[in-house]
Write an enzyme that holds these catalytic residues in place. Structure first.
Site, short mmCIF file in Angstrom:
data_model
loop_
_atom_site.label_atom_id
_atom_site.label_comp_id
_atom_site.label_asym_id
_atom_site.label_seq_id
_atom_site.Cartn_x
_atom_site.Cartn_y
_atom_site.Cartn_z
N GLY A 256 0.83 -1.20 0.00
CA GLY A 256 0.00 0.00 0.00
C GLY A 256 0.86 1.25 0.00
NE ARG B 51 -4.98 -6.21 7.64
CZ ARG B 51 -4.14 -5.65 8.53
NH1 ARG B 51 -4.26 -4.39 8.85
NH2 ARG B 51 -3.17 -6.36 9.06
CB THR C 9 -4.46 -1.11 0.81
OG1 THR C 9 -5.21 -0.59 1.91
CG2 THR C 9 -4.61 -0.15 -0.34
CG ASP D 99 -6.88 1.21 4.30
OD1 ASP D 99 -7.72 0.51 4.87
OD2 ASP D 99 -5.75 1.46 4.77
CG MET E 171 -10.14 -1.63 9.86
SD MET E 171 -8.92 -2.90 9.48
CE MET E 171 -8.31 -3.26 11.12
O1 F6P Z 1 -4.15 -0.38 5.89
C1 F6P Z 1 -4.98 -1.44 6.22
C2 F6P Z 1 -5.46 -1.32 7.64
O2 F6P Z 1 -6.28 -2.44 7.93
C3 F6P Z 1 -6.21 -0.02 7.96
O3 F6P Z 1 -7.52 -0.03 7.50
C4 F6P Z 1 -6.06 0.01 9.46
O4 F6P Z 1 -6.13 1.33 9.94
C5 F6P Z 1 -4.70 -0.57 9.68
O5 F6P Z 1 -4.39 -1.33 8.54
C6 F6P Z 1 -4.57 -1.44 10.91
O6 F6P Z 1 -3.23 -1.78 11.04
P1 F6P Z 1 -2.66 -2.93 11.95
O7 F6P Z 1 -3.02 -4.24 11.32
O8 F6P Z 1 -1.21 -2.70 11.95
O9 F6P Z 1 -3.32 -2.78 13.28
#
Ligand code: F6P
Length: 357
Positions: free
Chosen positions: A111, A284, A134, A136, A178
């Site tokens: 990403g 995810r 991603t 996002d 998210m």
């Molecule tokens: O970038 C993907 C993402 O899932 C975002 O939506 C979220 O803010 C972040 O990663 C969470 O990150 P981590 O898995 O490091 O907690």
């Protein structure tokens, strides 16, 4: 002979394996001799020389698997040019491992942060091709990233499930979605799940407007209201704060996330019962949806094609329904945000959805 290195970096998402399979199958099915080295756990594998030679079999049976079989990690761009605790120069180490393996190209799936480092490696003279992953969907230069549609499905499922229980109990429900600093996921899942109020970072909210919308719904006979709230949603007051002031506020922040703050304020102002649901990392996880399987396979295949043509320095993206190559220097460091005046936002408003603005 063509020798490539491959790695996945940053937060994982669905269809990473499908994308890598797309690249590998395209290369293995070409007339060239191909060697693919997989670096383990993102840039960490490239920095520390942790890799393994991959065969055709490594790429079979993975189309439908979520996650990444190479593993991933977050290596923030801001730390990449700072020597680590062992005084290791990370950029020099990555270059050294690239040259030691006599690679012709690195295929990097990631990403925003990942693209900044990928572009730095390009500037340092390495051949790089990237693929946009991603949930996002915030990568500049592509209308769509893989992982996004799968996450929309999961977040929508969460809103669908909340809908029935919210209706039974006549409650206000917040589903926190998210998306980091952008609202693509919340906007799409919110619309797909029939949310009544959608709060995204790009459109700061006014709590009174939210209460007004809930009251309107009650007056029209609806006993419940669903809010899809982006994890990065921000109030109009907070949006006016400087970065420094916001940081200070967050130091004493007592809520696990913005949804809980909104929930407490809403309950006080409306006198109604409010509940929060956070699907979190489930968004995810799991198998990629069919759209992402096809999309990631196509992007991977086009990446393979570029490698065979020795065209490097590009992200393979998607614009106006066409697969395109986008120069890495154009992508790195830019965020693709929801335009508050975008047609989709106007359409959502015409459907009666409030953005709290
Ligand atoms: O970038 C993907 C993402 O899932 C975002 O939506 C979220 O803010 C972040 O990663 C969470 O990150 P981590 O898995 O490091 O907690």
């Amino acid at each position: 002979m063509i020798r490539i290195g491959m790695l996945t970096s940053g937060g994982d998402c669905q269809a990473l394996n499908a994308a890598m399979r797309g690249v590998a199958k395209t290369l293995f099915n070409s007339k060239e001799d191909v060697e693919i080295y997989g670096f383990l756990n993102g840039y960490q594998g490239l920095i520390h020389g942790k890799f393994r030679l991959l065969t055709y079999n490594d790429f079979t049976g993975i189309l439908t698997q979520g996650g990444t079989f190479l593993g991933t990690s977050r290596t923030p761009f801001k730390t990449i040019q700072i020597p680590d605790e062992d005084s290791l120069d990370k950029v020099a180490a990555m270059k050294q491992n690239y040259y030691k393996l006599q690679l012709d190209c690195l295929v990097i799936l990631g990403g925003n942060g990942t693209h900044k480092t990928a572009n730095l490696l390009r500037e340092q003279g390495l051949n790089v091709i990237t693929l946009p992953k991603t949930i996002d969907n915030d990568l500049w230069g592509t209308d769509m990233t893989f992982g996004f549609q799968s996450a929309v499905d999961i977040a929508t499922d969460a809103i669908d499930c909340i809908h029935t229980t919210a209706a039974s109990h006549g409650r206000i429900f917040i589903v926190e979605v998210m998306g980091h600093k952008v609202g693509w996921l919340t906007l799409n899942a919110g619309m797909a799940g029939g949310a009544d109020i959608i709060l995204i970072p790009e459109i700061p909210y006014d709590l009174d407007k939210i209460v007004k919308k809930i009251k309107e719904r009650h007056d029209q006979g609806s006993r419940f209201t669903i809010l899809a709230v982006a994890e990065g949603a921000i109030s109009k007051e907070d949006a006016k704060l400087s970065k420094k002031e916001l940081k200070k506020k967050m130091e004493n922040y007592k809520y696990p996330s913005v949804s809980y703050e909104i929930a407490e304020q809403l309950a006080k102002k409306s006198g109604l019962e409010v509940r929060v649901t956070v699907p979190g990392h489930t968004q995810r996880g799991g198998s990629p949806c069919p759209y992402d399987r096809v999309f990631a396979s196509r992007l991977g295949s086009e990446a393979g094609k570029l490698i065979l043509k020795r065209e490097f320095g590009f992200m393979v993206g998607y614009r106006n329904r066409e697969i395109v190559k986008v120069p890495l220097e154009d992508v790195a460091g830019k965020l693709k945000m929801v335009d508050p005046n975008a047609t989709i936002v106007k359409e959502a408003k015409m459907l009666g959805i409030s953005f709290g603005d």
